[in-house]
Design a protein around this motif. Sequence first.
Motif, PDB file in Angstrom:
ATOM      1  N   ARG A  50       0.828  -1.207   0.000  1.00  0.00           N
ATOM      2  CA  ARG A  50       0.000   0.000   0.000  1.00  0.00           C
ATOM      3  C   ARG A  50       0.866   1.263   0.000  1.00  0.00           C
ATOM      4  O   ARG A  50       0.624   2.194  -0.769  1.00  0.00           O
ATOM      5  CB  ARG A  50      -0.921  -0.014   1.226  1.00  0.00           C
ATOM      6  N   ALA A  51       1.898   1.272   0.839  1.00  0.00           N
ATOM      7  CA  ALA A  51       2.787   2.438   0.909  1.00  0.00           C
ATOM      8  C   ALA A  51       3.498   2.650  -0.419  1.00  0.00           C
ATOM      9  O   ALA A  51       3.649   3.796  -0.885  1.00  0.00           O
ATOM     10  CB  ALA A  51       3.799   2.249   2.036  1.00  0.00           C
ATOM     11  N   ASN A  52       3.931   1.560  -1.065  1.00  0.00           N
ATOM     12  CA  ASN A  52       4.612   1.681  -2.355  1.00  0.00           C
ATOM     13  C   ASN A  52       3.670   2.185  -3.441  1.00  0.00           C
ATOM     14  O   ASN A  52       4.074   2.981  -4.312  1.00  0.00           O
ATOM     15  CB  ASN A  52       5.205   0.335  -2.765  1.00  0.00           C
ATOM     16  N   LEU A  53       2.423   1.730  -3.416  1.00  0.00           N
ATOM     17  CA  LEU A  53       1.439   2.213  -4.386  1.00  0.00           C
ATOM     18  C   LEU A  53       1.174   3.703  -4.192  1.00  0.00           C
ATOM     19  O   LEU A  53       1.074   4.464  -5.169  1.00  0.00           O
ATOM     20  CB  LEU A  53       0.143   1.418  -4.256  1.00  0.00           C
ATOM     21  N   LEU A  54       1.063   4.136  -2.944  1.00  0.00           N
ATOM     22  CA  LEU A  54       0.838   5.554  -2.667  1.00  0.00           C
ATOM     23  C   LEU A  54       2.020   6.393  -3.130  1.00  0.00           C
ATOM     24  O   LEU A  54       1.845   7.469  -3.712  1.00  0.00           O
ATOM     25  CB  LEU A  54       0.584   5.772  -1.174  1.00  0.00           C
ATOM     26  N   ARG A  55       3.225   5.910  -2.872  1.00  0.00           N
ATOM     27  CA  ARG A  55       4.420   6.657  -3.273  1.00  0.00           C
ATOM     28  C   ARG A  55       4.493   6.758  -4.801  1.00  0.00           C
ATOM     29  O   ARG A  55       4.795   7.828  -5.357  1.00  0.00           O
ATOM     30  CB  ARG A  55       5.659   5.976  -2.711  1.00  0.00           C
ATOM     31  N   ALA A  56       4.204   5.658  -5.490  1.00  0.00           N
ATOM     32  CA  ALA A  56       4.239   5.669  -6.951  1.00  0.00           C
ATOM     33  C   ALA A  56       3.137   6.567  -7.503  1.00  0.00           C
ATOM     34  O   ALA A  56       3.361   7.334  -8.464  1.00  0.00           O
ATOM     35  CB  ALA A  56       4.067   4.245  -7.493  1.00  0.00           C
ATOM     36  N   ALA A  57       1.957   6.495  -6.899  1.00  0.00           N
ATOM     37  CA  ALA A  57       0.838   7.327  -7.358  1.00  0.00           C
ATOM     38  C   ALA A  57       1.161   8.799  -7.204  1.00  0.00           C
ATOM     39  O   ALA A  57       0.830   9.615  -8.079  1.00  0.00           O
ATOM     40  CB  ALA A  57      -0.423   6.975  -6.570  1.00  0.00           C
ATOM     41  N   PHE A  58       1.817   9.160  -6.109  1.00  0.00           N
ATOM     42  CA  PHE A  58       2.186  10.558  -5.901  1.00  0.00           C
ATOM     43  C   PHE A  58       3.049  11.060  -7.061  1.00  0.00           C
ATOM     44  O   PHE A  58       2.802  12.128  -7.622  1.00  0.00           O
ATOM     45  CB  PHE A  58       2.939  10.704  -4.581  1.00  0.00           C
ATOM     46  N   SER A  59       4.049  10.279  -7.447  1.00  0.00           N
ATOM     47  CA  SER A  59       4.935  10.682  -8.540  1.00  0.00           C
ATOM     48  C   SER A  59       4.183  10.797  -9.865  1.00  0.00           C
ATOM     49  O   SER A  59       4.365  11.757 -10.620  1.00  0.00           O
ATOM     50  CB  SER A  59       6.083   9.673  -8.689  1.00  0.00           C
ATOM     51  N   CYS A  98       0.267   1.049 -11.270  1.00  0.00           N
ATOM     52  CA  CYS A  98       0.820  -0.288 -11.007  1.00  0.00           C
ATOM     53  C   CYS A  98       2.214  -0.424 -11.622  1.00  0.00           C
ATOM     54  O   CYS A  98       3.131  -0.973 -10.983  1.00  0.00           O
ATOM     55  CB  CYS A  98      -0.102  -1.359 -11.585  1.00  0.00           C
ATOM     56  N   ALA A  99       2.386   0.067 -12.846  1.00  0.00           N
ATOM     57  CA  ALA A  99       3.687  -0.037 -13.501  1.00  0.00           C
ATOM     58  C   ALA A  99       4.746   0.746 -12.740  1.00  0.00           C
ATOM     59  O   ALA A  99       5.882   0.285 -12.568  1.00  0.00           O
ATOM     60  CB  ALA A  99       3.580   0.465 -14.938  1.00  0.00           C
ATOM     61  N   ALA A 100       4.377   1.937 -12.276  1.00  0.00           N
ATOM     62  CA  ALA A 100       5.328   2.765 -11.535  1.00  0.00           C
ATOM     63  C   ALA A 100       5.723   2.124 -10.213  1.00  0.00           C
ATOM     64  O   ALA A 100       6.851   2.279  -9.739  1.00  0.00           O
ATOM     65  CB  ALA A 100       4.726   4.156 -11.296  1.00  0.00           C
ATOM     66  N   ALA A 101       4.781   1.395  -9.606  1.00  0.00           N
ATOM     67  CA  ALA A 101       5.051   0.749  -8.314  1.00  0.00           C
ATOM     68  C   ALA A 101       5.648  -0.645  -8.473  1.00  0.00           C
ATOM     69  O   ALA A 101       6.189  -1.202  -7.509  1.00  0.00           O
ATOM     70  CB  ALA A 101       3.756   0.663  -7.502  1.00  0.00           C
ATOM     71  N   GLY A 102       5.524  -1.229  -9.665  1.00  0.00           N
ATOM     72  CA  GLY A 102       6.024  -2.580  -9.885  1.00  0.00           C
ATOM     73  C   GLY A 102       5.085  -3.659  -9.380  1.00  0.00           C
ATOM     74  O   GLY A 102       5.529  -4.739  -8.976  1.00  0.00           O
ATOM     75  N   GLU A 134     -10.287   6.271  -4.467  1.00  0.00           N
ATOM     76  CA  GLU A 134      -9.917   5.896  -3.103  1.00  0.00           C
ATOM     77  C   GLU A 134      -8.421   6.076  -2.881  1.00  0.00           C
ATOM     78  O   GLU A 134      -7.984   6.562  -1.827  1.00  0.00           O
ATOM     79  CB  GLU A 134     -10.311   4.441  -2.826  1.00  0.00           C
ATOM     80  N   LEU A 135      -7.615   5.685  -3.852  1.00  0.00           N
ATOM     81  CA  LEU A 135      -6.173   5.862  -3.732  1.00  0.00           C
ATOM     82  C   LEU A 135      -5.816   7.341  -3.612  1.00  0.00           C
ATOM     83  O   LEU A 135      -4.999   7.740  -2.785  1.00  0.00           O
ATOM     84  CB  LEU A 135      -5.473   5.248  -4.948  1.00  0.00           C
ATOM     85  N   PHE A 136      -6.448   8.156  -4.428  1.00  0.00           N
ATOM     86  CA  PHE A 136      -6.174   9.595  -4.433  1.00  0.00           C
ATOM     87  C   PHE A 136      -6.523  10.207  -3.082  1.00  0.00           C
ATOM     88  O   PHE A 136      -5.767  11.010  -2.537  1.00  0.00           O
ATOM     89  CB  PHE A 136      -7.002  10.241  -5.551  1.00  0.00           C
ATOM     90  N   ALA A 158      -6.671   8.596  -0.212  1.00  0.00           N
ATOM     91  CA  ALA A 158      -5.714   8.080   0.774  1.00  0.00           C
ATOM     92  C   ALA A 158      -4.420   8.882   0.722  1.00  0.00           C
ATOM     93  O   ALA A 158      -3.822   9.195   1.758  1.00  0.00           O
ATOM     94  CB  ALA A 158      -5.438   6.606   0.506  1.00  0.00           C
ATOM     95  N   LEU A 159      -4.000   9.232  -0.482  1.00  0.00           N
ATOM     96  CA  LEU A 159      -2.794  10.033  -0.650  1.00  0.00           C
ATOM     97  C   LEU A 159      -2.991  11.422  -0.057  1.00  0.00           C
ATOM     98  O   LEU A 159      -2.129  11.939   0.665  1.00  0.00           O
ATOM     99  CB  LEU A 159      -2.457  10.135  -2.143  1.00  0.00           C
ATOM    100  N   TYR A 160      -4.139  12.027  -0.336  1.00  0.00           N
ATOM    101  CA  TYR A 160      -4.424  13.356   0.217  1.00  0.00           C
ATOM    102  C   TYR A 160      -4.468  13.307   1.749  1.00  0.00           C
ATOM    103  O   TYR A 160      -3.904  14.175   2.427  1.00  0.00           O
ATOM    104  CB  TYR A 160      -5.751  13.885  -0.318  1.00  0.00           C
ATOM    105  N   THR A 161      -5.123  12.278   2.278  1.00  0.00           N
ATOM    106  CA  THR A 161      -5.236  12.140   3.736  1.00  0.00           C
ATOM    107  C   THR A 161      -3.859  12.039   4.380  1.00  0.00           C
ATOM    108  O   THR A 161      -3.582  12.678   5.397  1.00  0.00           O
ATOM    109  CB  THR A 161      -6.063  10.893   4.082  1.00  0.00           C
ATOM    110  N   GLU A 162      -2.985  11.244   3.778  1.00  0.00           N
ATOM    111  CA  GLU A 162      -1.636  11.064   4.310  1.00  0.00           C
ATOM    112  C   GLU A 162      -0.904  12.394   4.387  1.00  0.00           C
ATOM    113  O   GLU A 162      -0.297  12.729   5.416  1.00  0.00           O
ATOM    114  CB  GLU A 162      -0.882  10.082   3.405  1.00  0.00           C
ATOM    115  N   ARG A 163      -0.957  13.180   3.325  1.00  0.00           N
ATOM    116  CA  ARG A 163      -0.251  14.463   3.299  1.00  0.00           C
ATOM    117  C   ARG A 163      -0.932  15.507   4.176  1.00  0.00           C
ATOM    118  O   ARG A 163      -0.268  16.304   4.836  1.00  0.00           O
ATOM    119  CB  ARG A 163      -0.152  14.969   1.855  1.00  0.00           C
ATOM    120  N   ALA A 164      -2.262  15.510   4.193  1.00  0.00           N
ATOM    121  CA  ALA A 164      -2.984  16.478   5.025  1.00  0.00           C
ATOM    122  C   ALA A 164      -2.695  16.242   6.506  1.00  0.00           C
ATOM    123  O   ALA A 164      -2.544  17.197   7.288  1.00  0.00           O
ATOM    124  CB  ALA A 164      -4.487  16.389   4.759  1.00  0.00           C
TER     125      ALA A 164
END
Length: 213
Positions: free
Chosen positions: A18-27, A43-47, A62-64, A66-72
């Motif tokens: 999950r953390a890797n997907l969030l990090r890849a999604a951010f980029s 998925c490709a960016a996260a492997g 939902e991923l988006f 989750a990413l916003y929540t983490e940064r907020a």
Amino acid sequence: MAVGGTTGRVTRRRARTRANLLRAAFSVFAAKGFGRVSIEEVCAAAGYSRGAFYSNFTGLDELFFALYTERAELIADQVAGALATDGSGLDVPAAVDRVTEALLLDRDWLLVKTDFLVHAARDPAVAASLLEHRARLRRAVADRLARAGGHTALPAVLGGAEGAAHAVIAAYDGVTTQLLLDRDVGHARAWLKQLLTALLTDGSAEPPPRGRG
């Protein structure tokens, strides 16, 4: 025992995925924008496979979020930490210095955040969740500012700590919008310090260099 150990490994592996997907999604979101990104690209960016994606998120929305929540939550923690007191009251000028140094002023995050704001503006359910997260940040700021009486009184025109918290968030939003355009982090921090000092005290601070709108 073996079962418990296996479960622990699965839980840790899923958290790491999950953390890797969030990090890849951010980029990917920062580079292309939310509306132009597919699940396959994340998925490709996260492997990972689509199966790994769907075991953690129902979709990009939902991923988006989750990413916003983490940064907020990171920003809320930064503000709360910078405004923390020892119980004797808040020294506002010193706190302004700490806030302007601690706050996340990352342009990639601002691009992602702006995409999310536009997305939320068109979806009432997402907007309601976003408003709750902004309210959490505002409450954290207001709680700390309410302790300001020990050193510096807040200007009466703000209507107390709640009004002051609104002003702090508005100042941050305005400065970060400018940062998106001019990419000057140093200037953004200088203006944020000037704005917060003007809002929360008598305004006595050296203004930052002029030259940018």
